[in-house]
Design a protein around this motif. Sequence first.
Motif: not given
Length: 156
Positions: A55-62, A73-84
């Motif tokens: 989902c967040f990979q698609s959001w980044d490309l979008f 920075n791709p690490l900015s998505y890490l809390p969302w991708v792993v945390g939730i």
Amino acid sequence: MYVGSCMLGFAYIPGRAERFCQDNAVPIYTHPESACTVEGFGMLGAVMIMTFCWCFQSWDLFKRIILGKKKENPLSYLPWVVGIPLVCCIVLAVQGSFVYELGKINCDLWAKNPELEFFLGWLPFTIAVFFGIYFTIAIAVKIVYLYNTKVNDGNS
């Protein structure tokens, strides 16, 4: 995402018959709850993390293709991708949502707390899938549009 889920599922197959074997409707394994908690936590966590990652990979490309924004920075998505997903799975494990029931070959992830499982399991997963599909379709439409405009302008 799908290959990772299948690989994780195959990883839990060995030994399942011994852990969840039944004899006269009584589990042979004396403590199936702990095995179910670990297995259920691993399976649900992996599927949710892979879904959120997509989902967040698609959001980044979008953002880059449709909205024209710069790459972050791709690490900015890490809390969302792993945390939730991990928080949701930890709460479900603490509440005892990963359970073993007689008559099934493996754990039932949605048995004890139906509202909790919906809000912490199905809802985040469904939202991530919905937005991932939306962003992916939008990207595909934009690429087709760009391709058609370049082909029809006579300069390609």
